[in-house]
Design an enzyme around this catalytic site. Sequence first.
Site, PDB file in Angstrom:
ATOM      1  N   THR A 111      37.061  40.939  39.534  1.00 28.94           N
ATOM      2  CA  THR A 111      37.084  41.832  38.373  1.00 28.94           C
ATOM      3  C   THR A 111      38.036  43.012  38.570  1.00 28.94           C
ATOM      4  OG1 THR A 111      35.059  42.707  39.304  1.00 28.94           O
ATOM      5  CG2 THR A 111      34.831  41.347  37.348  1.00 28.94           C
ATOM      6  N   GLU A 335      28.176  14.236  25.294  1.00 27.46           N
ATOM      7  CA  GLU A 335      28.899  15.466  24.943  1.00 27.46           C
ATOM      8  C   GLU A 335      28.894  15.687  23.431  1.00 27.46           C
ATOM      9  OE1 GLU A 335      29.403  17.422  27.263  1.00 27.46           O
ATOM     10  OE2 GLU A 335      29.199  15.960  28.878  1.00 27.46           O
ATOM     11  N   ASP A 409      21.469  20.064  32.779  1.00 23.43           N
ATOM     12  CA  ASP A 409      21.069  20.499  31.433  1.00 23.43           C
ATOM     13  C   ASP A 409      19.586  20.867  31.426  1.00 23.43           C
ATOM     14  OD1 ASP A 409      23.570  19.879  30.525  1.00 23.43           O
ATOM     15  OD2 ASP A 409      23.026  17.879  29.823  1.00 23.43           O
TER      16      ASP A 409
HETATM   17  P1  ATP Z   1      36.717  40.136  45.124  1.00 24.89           P
HETATM   18  O1  ATP Z   1      35.433  40.837  44.967  1.00 24.89           O
HETATM   19  O2  ATP Z   1      36.608  38.640  45.060  1.00 24.89           O
HETATM   20  O3  ATP Z   1      37.550  40.612  46.281  1.00 24.89           O
HETATM   21  P2  ATP Z   1      38.087  41.853  43.287  1.00 24.89           P
HETATM   22  O4  ATP Z   1      37.103  42.375  42.303  1.00 24.89           O
HETATM   23  O5  ATP Z   1      38.491  42.743  44.405  1.00 24.89           O
HETATM   24  O6  ATP Z   1      37.602  40.462  43.812  1.00 24.89           O
HETATM   25  P3  ATP Z   1      40.869  41.739  42.754  1.00 24.89           P
HETATM   26  O7  ATP Z   1      41.212  41.237  44.112  1.00 24.89           O
HETATM   27  O8  ATP Z   1      41.118  43.151  42.453  1.00 24.89           O
HETATM   28  O9  ATP Z   1      39.355  41.404  42.463  1.00 24.89           O
HETATM   29  O10 ATP Z   1      41.566  40.851  41.653  1.00 24.89           O
HETATM   30  C1  ATP Z   1      42.121  39.572  41.955  1.00 24.89           C
HETATM   31  C2  ATP Z   1      43.292  39.309  41.027  1.00 24.89           C
HETATM   32  O11 ATP Z   1      42.808  39.126  39.701  1.00 24.89           O
HETATM   33  C3  ATP Z   1      44.254  40.479  40.947  1.00 24.89           C
HETATM   34  O12 ATP Z   1      45.274  40.348  41.881  1.00 24.89           O
HETATM   35  C4  ATP Z   1      44.784  40.381  39.532  1.00 24.89           C
HETATM   36  O13 ATP Z   1      45.841  39.459  39.455  1.00 24.89           O
HETATM   37  C5  ATP Z   1      43.630  39.797  38.758  1.00 24.89           C
HETATM   38  N1  ATP Z   1      42.798  40.825  38.100  1.00 24.89           N
HETATM   39  C6  ATP Z   1      41.484  41.038  38.295  1.00 24.89           C
HETATM   40  N2  ATP Z   1      41.015  42.014  37.508  1.00 24.89           N
HETATM   41  C7  ATP Z   1      42.070  42.451  36.802  1.00 24.89           C
HETATM   42  C8  ATP Z   1      42.244  43.468  35.824  1.00 24.89           C
HETATM   43  N3  ATP Z   1      41.203  44.216  35.412  1.00 24.89           N
HETATM   44  N4  ATP Z   1      43.474  43.667  35.302  1.00 24.89           N
HETATM   45  C9  ATP Z   1      44.518  42.915  35.716  1.00 24.89           C
HETATM   46  N5  ATP Z   1      44.424  41.933  36.637  1.00 24.89           N
HETATM   47  C10 ATP Z   1      43.227  41.695  37.178  1.00 24.89           C
END
Ligand code: ATP
Length: 505
Positions: A111, A335, A409
């Site tokens: 995220t 489906e 399901d």
């Molecule tokens: P994890 O908990 O699995 O480490 P994370 O929350 O740290 O994940 P990130 O590593 O910040 O997630 O995001 C992974 C990739 O997803 C980023 O490199 C980016 O390409 C894309 N991404 C995730 N969230 C966003 C966002 N809010 N805006 C733009 N790109 C995003």
Amino acid sequence: MRHLDVATGILGGLLLFFAVQGYDVIPVIFFIAMISAFIFLNKSRFGGKSFAALAKKETSGKLIHFDDIGGQEVAKNELREALEFIKDAERLNQLGIRPLKGILLNGPPGTGKTLLAKAAAQFTDSAFVAASGSEFVEMYVGVGAQRIRQLFGQAKQQARQAKKTSAVIFIDEIEVLGGKRGQANSNLEYDQTLNELLVQMDGLSGSDDVRILLVAATNRVDILDPALLRPGRFDRQVRVDLPDKIGRLRILELHTRNKPLAADVRLEGIAADTFGFSGAHLESVTNEAAIMALRDNLAEITSSHFKNAIEKVLMGEKLDRIPSTAEKQRIAIHEAGHALLSELTMPGSVASINVASRSIALGYVRQTQADDIYLYTLDYIKGKIAVALAGAIAEELHFGNRSSGAGSDFKAAVDYSKQIIFGGMSSLGIISPDDIPQELLHTTMTEMLKEIETQVRNTLLEHKQFLADITQLLLRDECITGNEFRQLLGQERPFDQEFDLQTAL
Ligand code: ATP
């Protein structure tokens, strides 16, 4: 490795030669064994490379600004507000405010938590060092604690080298090293590592030449040791949720900035279609769509590439595995049953129906919704149960029996029925989940499921002809879009003949 093999071979040969000449080579062999054991132990303790090198690798990324993060407005604002404190250290000191030491980002994977931490470093003009909780977990007592010390040292060193006065340390998956101490799964090494982290945090002071802010990410705040969450440590918690529709649109816009899009691509439509996708999923959708355009030798990415990319990201790559004809018929009718109930209970909810086997499923109906939903009504949940049961009942109506394909399901249907009961929406009224007798729970649940099952059976019988038509189409095309499906439902032929699957096929 090659050099090592050659050296070992030569050494072995020399030892053999001297042994044959009558020399006593045992002390030499003993000495070599001691040296090798020492090198091996050190290598495995530190993963073959120094931890500083590991952490350094993470820092070499491009600068991320808050504007490069789509959606997450609440998280960005909360974080920015907390960081303002750090930027204005002078005023902090004047007012005697205790510096903020830790910010905990809490939310599901992908995220943007890492992006937020990187943006925090950029916003405060700090050095950035990242590590993952699992890198601190070792069998050997003391190694994790030593790595924590190295990480803090590394952050300070990097900031000094870059002539910065602050550093952001990002620890992903902090729950791996910060779980509650003294539990069955904790051990001396874990506890020591966590203790060291607490000690380092307590040692941080606003008057240090390099001020350090720790940003940690987790999606399991519930298992973190309370010592980590107490004021003075991670005293800011920022929730980083899955993006809503506007957030998804922003993320799609960001990741298509450098991609040529055909005129038929509507990012708003894709954002509406991807409820439940994380930022990482959306980035992957845009990337996969571009790869598909490349494979088709096109200069622009079309909406059909996006459509296929969504299916791929959600359900995995299409498999070459082809089910038998009989199985394919069963999958198609199953489906079609799901899709019909989905459209009847929630008009506009079918995004696509697929019977091409992918890594996660043999066939599936992808659902979408016009608006993100955060509260579920009784009718909505009952509708969900009806959709879940419809696949198996459609199979039963047309083949006279069910198959094992409906296992997940039924599990979903049972989970939904529990949601109704525990939510106080069943005939039992408000109940305590911990005190309700298992038998009563079971009877209430099966009665509810039976009632919905009967309704679903009647509905499917009313639409037998339509199901036959859809099955035929699915077997021919493998995929029907939601719009095609709705169009066909609008032109539904009245049931005028006994459904005969063989004719339908
Ligand atoms: P994890 O908990 O699995 O480490 P994370 O929350 O740290 O994940 P990130 O590593 O910040 O997630 O995001 C992974 C990739 O997803 C980023 O490199 C980016 O390409 C894309 N991404 C995730 N969230 C966003 C966002 N809010 N805006 C733009 N790109 C995003």
